[in-house]
Design an enzyme around this catalytic site. Structure first.
Site, PDB file in Angstrom:
ATOM      1  N   TYR A   1      -3.410  -3.117  -0.098  1.00  0.00           N
ATOM      2  CA  TYR A   1      -3.817  -2.579  -1.694  1.00  0.00           C
ATOM      3  C   TYR A   1      -5.266  -2.553  -1.790  1.00  0.00           C
ATOM      4  O   TYR A   1      -5.965  -1.841  -2.270  1.00  0.00           O
ATOM      5  CB  TYR A   1      -3.096  -3.491  -2.657  1.00  0.00           C
ATOM      6  CG  TYR A   1      -4.009  -3.368  -4.072  1.00  0.00           C
ATOM      7  CD1 TYR A   1      -3.581  -2.378  -4.841  1.00  0.00           C
ATOM      8  CD2 TYR A   1      -4.557  -4.230  -4.478  1.00  0.00           C
ATOM      9  CE1 TYR A   1      -3.989  -1.791  -6.112  1.00  0.00           C
ATOM     10  CE2 TYR A   1      -5.032  -4.188  -6.029  1.00  0.00           C
ATOM     11  CZ  TYR A   1      -4.789  -2.942  -6.529  1.00  0.00           C
ATOM     12  OH  TYR A   1      -5.518  -2.918  -7.867  1.00  0.00           O
ATOM     13  N   TRP A   2      -6.101  -3.562  -1.168  1.00  0.00           N
ATOM     14  CA  TRP A   2      -7.511  -3.733  -1.214  1.00  0.00           C
ATOM     15  C   TRP A   2      -8.354  -2.740  -0.675  1.00  0.00           C
ATOM     16  O   TRP A   2      -9.186  -1.933  -1.206  1.00  0.00           O
ATOM     17  CB  TRP A   2      -7.970  -5.270  -1.060  1.00  0.00           C
ATOM     18  CG  TRP A   2      -9.405  -5.497  -1.364  1.00  0.00           C
ATOM     19  CD1 TRP A   2     -10.352  -4.827  -0.858  1.00  0.00           C
ATOM     20  CD2 TRP A   2      -9.958  -6.778  -1.752  1.00  0.00           C
ATOM     21  NE1 TRP A   2     -11.582  -5.594  -1.352  1.00  0.00           N
ATOM     22  CE2 TRP A   2     -11.353  -6.821  -1.782  1.00  0.00           C
ATOM     23  CE3 TRP A   2      -9.106  -8.061  -2.240  1.00  0.00           C
ATOM     24  CZ2 TRP A   2     -12.003  -7.911  -2.073  1.00  0.00           C
ATOM     25  CZ3 TRP A   2      -9.875  -9.019  -2.678  1.00  0.00           C
ATOM     26  CH2 TRP A   2     -11.408  -8.899  -2.685  1.00  0.00           C
TER      27      TRP A   2
END
Length: 236
Positions: A141-142
């Site tokens: 996600y990051w």
């Protein structure tokens, strides 16, 4: 709660990920301002609740749609807010197809449709590398958000990236601390206040080509944005 606008809001705004909590709060604010809102959603089942907020729901799955199809969903919108995300419970693959791929296609679609104002929700610290040794899904996600932000900064749109801290669900305060510089991670931000920041940024020309980090604080958000922009000018 009505915070003073620094300029004119776009007459029509498309919100990608229109059924999310921030997106719904933003749709209600913009509808109260008298603007038209196109809420881009994946399922017709979400449509009635959005109509009750004053938005026009448009079904378009950004994960599978082409940029041309997403552009058609934007219609005559002057501005786009990318508020979509794969969400909790999704795996690594969907972080790439929604949080990165959906954002990139939406930016391309905005160029195709002529919606030159583009605001994207990210998070404080997204420009850094994901910490090593952590949860692989969160790391995906990051990385996906960082690459989506980098892509947006590279295209010919009037972009703003809004970067809250850890999101909470308390009612809006209309207050906070805003910075155009990198903030330390660890602060909290109310989702409802993120919606207020996006509304204010949409009407403020000074937020174009800026990252706006926002956490809880005591300053009215319109004043907090003005202060952050003034500090950035002093630093030039």
């Amino acid at each position: 709660m009505s915070l003073s606008l620094a300029g004119r809001l776009p007459s029509e705004v498309a919100i990608v990920g229109g059924n999310g909590q921030i997106a719904r709060a933003l749709a209600a604010l913009l509808a109260e301002d008298g603007g038209r809102v196109r809420s881009i959603i994946r399922s017709e089942a979400q449509a009635d609740a959005l109509r009750e907020l004053g938005a026009e729901p448009v079904v378009c799955d950004i994960e599978t749609a082409s940029a041309d199809e997403i552009a058609n969903a934007f219609g005559d919108a002057e501005a786009v807010v990318f508020a979509a995300g794969a969400g909790p419970g999704s795996g690594e693959a969907r972080k790439w197809t929604v949080d990165r791929g959906g954002a990139i296609k939406s930016a391309d679609a905005a160029l195709l449709s002529g919606a030159m104002r583009f605001l994207q929700i990210s998070f404080i610290g997204a420009e850094q590398q994901a910490p090593a040794g952590g949860d692989p899904v969160f790391a995906a996600y990051w990385d996906a958000k960082r690459e989506a932000d980098e892509y947006l900064r590279s295209v010919a749109l009037d972009w703003t990236i809004v970067k809250p801290g850890g999101l909470t669900n308390e009612p809006a305060t209309g207050r906070g601390t805003v910075s155009v510089s990198t903030m330390e991670r660890g602060g909290k931000t109310r989702r409802a206040d993120v919606a207020h920041v996006i509304r204010l940024a949409l009407a403020h020309q000074g937020t174009v080509w800026r990252d706006l980090s926002v956490v809880e604080g005591g300053t009215p958000l319109d004043e907090a944005i003005d202060h952050a922009l003034a500090e950035a000018q002093k630093a030039l």
